[in-house]
Design a protein around this motif. Structure first.
Motif, PDB file in Angstrom:
ATOM      1  N   LEU A   1      -9.150   1.765 -32.757  1.00 25.24           N
ATOM      2  CA  LEU A   1     -10.532   1.315 -32.620  1.00 25.24           C
ATOM      3  C   LEU A   1     -11.335   2.265 -31.744  1.00 25.24           C
ATOM      4  O   LEU A   1     -10.821   2.774 -30.742  1.00 25.24           O
ATOM      5  N   ASN A   2     -12.587   2.447 -32.091  1.00 26.63           N
ATOM      6  CA  ASN A   2     -13.562   3.128 -31.236  1.00 26.63           C
ATOM      7  C   ASN A   2     -13.083   4.509 -30.776  1.00 26.63           C
ATOM      8  O   ASN A   2     -13.372   4.913 -29.649  1.00 26.63           O
ATOM      9  N   ALA A   3     -12.327   5.203 -31.614  1.00 21.03           N
ATOM     10  CA  ALA A   3     -11.802   6.547 -31.298  1.00 21.03           C
ATOM     11  C   ALA A   3     -11.040   6.568 -29.971  1.00 21.03           C
ATOM     12  O   ALA A   3     -11.004   7.580 -29.276  1.00 21.03           O
ATOM     13  N   GLY A   4     -10.450   5.446 -29.612  1.00 24.74           N
ATOM     14  CA  GLY A   4      -9.680   5.359 -28.372  1.00 24.74           C
ATOM     15  C   GLY A   4     -10.518   5.100 -27.137  1.00 24.74           C
ATOM     16  O   GLY A   4      -9.984   4.937 -26.043  1.00 24.74           O
ATOM     17  N   LYS A   5     -11.837   5.036 -27.308  1.00 20.03           N
ATOM     18  CA  LYS A   5     -12.720   4.782 -26.161  1.00 20.03           C
ATOM     19  C   LYS A   5     -12.668   3.315 -25.776  1.00 20.03           C
ATOM     20  O   LYS A   5     -12.057   2.492 -26.446  1.00 20.03           O
ATOM     21  N   PHE A   6     -13.366   2.983 -24.711  1.00 15.97           N
ATOM     22  CA  PHE A   6     -13.296   1.632 -24.146  1.00 15.97           C
ATOM     23  C   PHE A   6     -13.868   0.554 -25.062  1.00 15.97           C
ATOM     24  O   PHE A   6     -14.882   0.756 -25.719  1.00 15.97           O
ATOM     25  N   ILE A   7     -13.195  -0.582 -25.046  1.00 12.59           N
ATOM     26  CA  ILE A   7     -13.739  -1.844 -25.532  1.00 12.59           C
ATOM     27  C   ILE A   7     -14.139  -2.566 -24.245  1.00 12.59           C
ATOM     28  O   ILE A   7     -13.281  -2.945 -23.447  1.00 12.59           O
ATOM     29  N   PHE A   8     -15.433  -2.700 -24.023  1.00 13.78           N
ATOM     30  CA  PHE A   8     -15.929  -3.187 -22.731  1.00 13.78           C
ATOM     31  C   PHE A   8     -15.880  -4.708 -22.618  1.00 13.78           C
ATOM     32  O   PHE A   8     -15.931  -5.420 -23.629  1.00 13.78           O
TER      33      PHE A   8
ATOM     34  N   HIS B   1     -16.932  -8.417 -22.295  1.00 14.01           N
ATOM     35  CA  HIS B   1     -18.040  -9.274 -22.732  1.00 14.01           C
ATOM     36  C   HIS B   1     -18.990  -8.567 -23.706  1.00 14.01           C
ATOM     37  O   HIS B   1     -20.159  -8.938 -23.797  1.00 14.01           O
ATOM     38  N   VAL B   2     -18.498  -7.532 -24.384  1.00 11.68           N
ATOM     39  CA  VAL B   2     -19.280  -6.843 -25.410  1.00 11.68           C
ATOM     40  C   VAL B   2     -18.432  -6.804 -26.675  1.00 11.68           C
ATOM     41  O   VAL B   2     -17.303  -6.331 -26.646  1.00 11.68           O
ATOM     42  N   ASP B   3     -18.970  -7.318 -27.764  1.00 17.22           N
ATOM     43  CA  ASP B   3     -18.229  -7.313 -29.025  1.00 17.22           C
ATOM     44  C   ASP B   3     -18.244  -5.914 -29.634  1.00 17.22           C
ATOM     45  O   ASP B   3     -19.273  -5.240 -29.637  1.00 17.22           O
ATOM     46  N   PHE B   4     -17.097  -5.505 -30.155  1.00 18.62           N
ATOM     47  CA  PHE B   4     -16.988  -4.258 -30.904  1.00 18.62           C
ATOM     48  C   PHE B   4     -16.975  -4.653 -32.377  1.00 18.62           C
ATOM     49  O   PHE B   4     -16.149  -5.467 -32.788  1.00 18.62           O
ATOM     50  N   VAL B   5     -17.880  -4.091 -33.174  1.00 14.48           N
ATOM     51  CA  VAL B   5     -18.078  -4.552 -34.545  1.00 14.48           C
ATOM     52  C   VAL B   5     -18.010  -3.380 -35.530  1.00 14.48           C
ATOM     53  O   VAL B   5     -18.551  -2.312 -35.264  1.00 14.48           O
ATOM     54  N   PHE B   6     -17.327  -3.615 -36.641  1.00 12.83           N
ATOM     55  CA  PHE B   6     -17.393  -2.689 -37.770  1.00 12.83           C
ATOM     56  C   PHE B   6     -17.325  -3.505 -39.062  1.00 12.83           C
ATOM     57  O   PHE B   6     -16.970  -4.686 -39.049  1.00 12.83           O
TER      58      PHE B   6
END
Length: 123
Positions: A89-96, A98-103
């Motif tokens: 996910l996210n090229a290995g960058k942070f999933i922060f 209380h912020v949804d990561f969406v694709f």
């Protein structure tokens, strides 16, 4: 002198308990939910994947089990990159926190996407 030693021990224990609270995040805290957007592309439904991080820590190098994953429309590799049966996910960058990561992807049915690996980074 004994009173100062007791205060010091109590202070150390207090900070140990506070720091322990930051370590309460686990991979299974991340939730992966999928839903149809209502949009059809080439007669196939578009699916929105929402990875939610309710934890106070960040997650990095987050990997999903994505056996058989495919999409009629390309998913940007910056969002999801597939290697075998694993997806990063996210090229290995942070999933922060209380912020949804969406694709989104387009296929006949949803895929069984589960978080299986990642690095937890706490403040």
């Amino acid at each position: 002198m004994a009173s100062n030693a007791c205060k010091l021990i109590c202070l150390v224990l207090f900070f140990a308990f506070i720091n322990q609270g930051y370590g309460d995040c686990h991979l299974n805290d991340l939730s992966v939910k999928q839903s149809k957007t209502g949009k059809l592309i080439q007669n196939k439904p578009e699916w929105e994947v929402r990875v939610t991080n309710p934890c106070k820590c960040k997650f990095q190098y987050t990997k999903l089990s994505c056996v058989g994953f495919q999409s009629v429309t390309p998913v940007a590799t910056s969002l999801l990159s597939k290697s075998g049966d694993l997806c990063l996910l996210n090229a290995g960058k942070f999933i922060f926190p209380h912020v949804d990561f969406v694709f989104k992807y387009v296929w006949d049915t949803s895929f069984d996407l589960k978080v299986i690996d990642g690095v937890i980074v706490c403040p």
